[in-house]
Design an enzyme around this catalytic site. Structure first.
Site: not given
Ligand code: OSB
Ligand code: MG
Length: 372
Positions: A162, A191, A263, A291
């Protein structure tokens, strides 16, 4: 290999639903694809920047000018370039890891195809499938969030992440935990939305038995994670802060991290990602594959990376239909029984659908090696 040309294509691909994180809402995937043309064949890569510099300092607008002016000239026309040379040739340029990763990935794809080798064989991956976690955006209403999560659980996702932010944290997490019970693997991603002063609040997440809390603080605030770890039982995971094997090594030594989200785009490429995996395994630090809302290009390569033996937690490795109605690769990865197959074809694990790419391309640049 000799890189004869680098083609950059900015694409814009609609998402099936808007994706909201603490830093903004995405309606489409606006990113740059890279095609390298070498004397041994072609390869493709994907640059994972967001349209705005809100996740990190990089952004999609900056990629084409940066590659044209500073990165491509260091690669084009150089003799004997293999995948391991790309990071070395680009090292004098500071930062811009996502742009560098896209170039390295395209070179790796070309090189593996020329060698007839899969990325899975290259990385020594021994499994044929990886578990699927799903990243769930912030919802305005908790009942809608619970419905969304229920839908993903019905589809078979084995772990729910989440997105949280101040004001959208304890209540939605509690509601999801209460609705779906203690067996659901549940984690949260901030984030970088919290301050060290929020530690007493974050501590209340302990009540919900989370797998981890991802990136609570600003990218540069490593020590705040030391304080948080002392205050809470929930494991602390780094994403934005984990910029390189060096930073991860320092974070481990500082006691700033329990778990690392790896990543490839964020760290400058799949080779650096594999180094971080090895480092974390050596220190007993669990890792999982993050991702960046990748298209089928990055999604295939991530499914391979996530198959390395140290990836002990489910990653953000979702089926293409989590974000997209159609993909730009032929045969995009689909979830089966909560898992994605690890691709085993030569190259990084995808076949680009050129017509599909053409249909979503909004800008193009062709950079060529000086002749002679
Ligand atoms: O912080 O993991 C993150 C997507 C864009 C930028 C940062 C993030 C994310 C996601 C999505 O959480 C991950 C996904 O590609 O499923
Ligand atoms: Mg993240």
């Amino acid at each position: 290999m000799r890189i004869e040309a680098i083609e950059l294509r900015r694409v814009d691909i609609p998402l099936v639903t808007p994706f909201r994180t603490s830093f903004g809402t995405q309606d489409s995937r606006d990113c740059v694809l890279v095609r390298v043309v070498t004397d041994a064949g072609e390869g493709w890569g994907e640059c994972v920047t967001m349209p705005w510099p809100l996740y990190s300092a990089e952004s999609t607008d900056a990629v084409i000018p940066l590659v044209r002016t500073h990165l491509a000239p260091r690669l084009l026309g150089v003799e004997g370039v293999g995948p391991r040379d790309v990071a070395r040739l680009l090292a004098p340029i500071r930062g811009h890891r996502m742009a560098k990763a896209a170039l390295e990935s395209a070179v790796l794809d070309a090189w593996l195809r020329a060698a007839g080798q899969s990325f899975a064989t290259f990385l020594g991956v021994a499994v044929d499938r990886v578990p699927c976690g799903v990243s769930v955006g912030i919802h305005d209403r908790t009942d809608a969030l619970v419905r969304t999560v229920g839908g993903y659980l019905d589809e078979g996702y084995v772990r729910i992440k989440l997105k949280i932010e101040p004001g959208n944290d304890l209540a939605p997490v509690a509601a999801v935990r209460e609705s779906f019970g203690d067996d659901v693997l549940l984690q949260v991603d901030a984030n970088a939305a919290y301050e060290p002063g929020d530690i007493p609040l974050l501590r209340r997440l302990d009540a919900h038995d989370l797998l981890l809390i991802e990136q609570p603080f600003d990218e540069e605030r490593l020590l705040a994670n030391v304080d948080l770890r002392a205050a809470i039982a929930t494991p602390v995971c780094l994403d934005e802060s984990a910029l390189s094997a060096q930073v991860v090594a320092d974070a481990i030594r500082l006691g700033a991290v329990d778990i690392v989200n790896i990543k490839a785009g964020r760290v400058g490429g799949y080779l650096e990602a594999a180094r971080i995996h090895d480092l974390c395994v050596a220190h007993g630090v669990p890792v999982w594959c993050g991702g960046m809302v990748e298209t089928g290009i990055g999604r295939a390569a991530n499914a391979v990376l996530a198959g390395m033996h140290g990836f002990s937690l489910p990653g953000d490795n979702s089926g293409f239909d989590r974000f997209y109605a159609t993909d730009i690769v032929a045969d995009p990865l689909r979830m089966v029984d909560g898992h994605l197959p690890v691709p085993t074809t030569p190259g990084m694990g995808f076949e680009v659908d050129l017509d599909a790419v053409e249909a979503v391309t909004v800008e193009r640049a062709l950079l060529e090696a000086p002749s002679g």
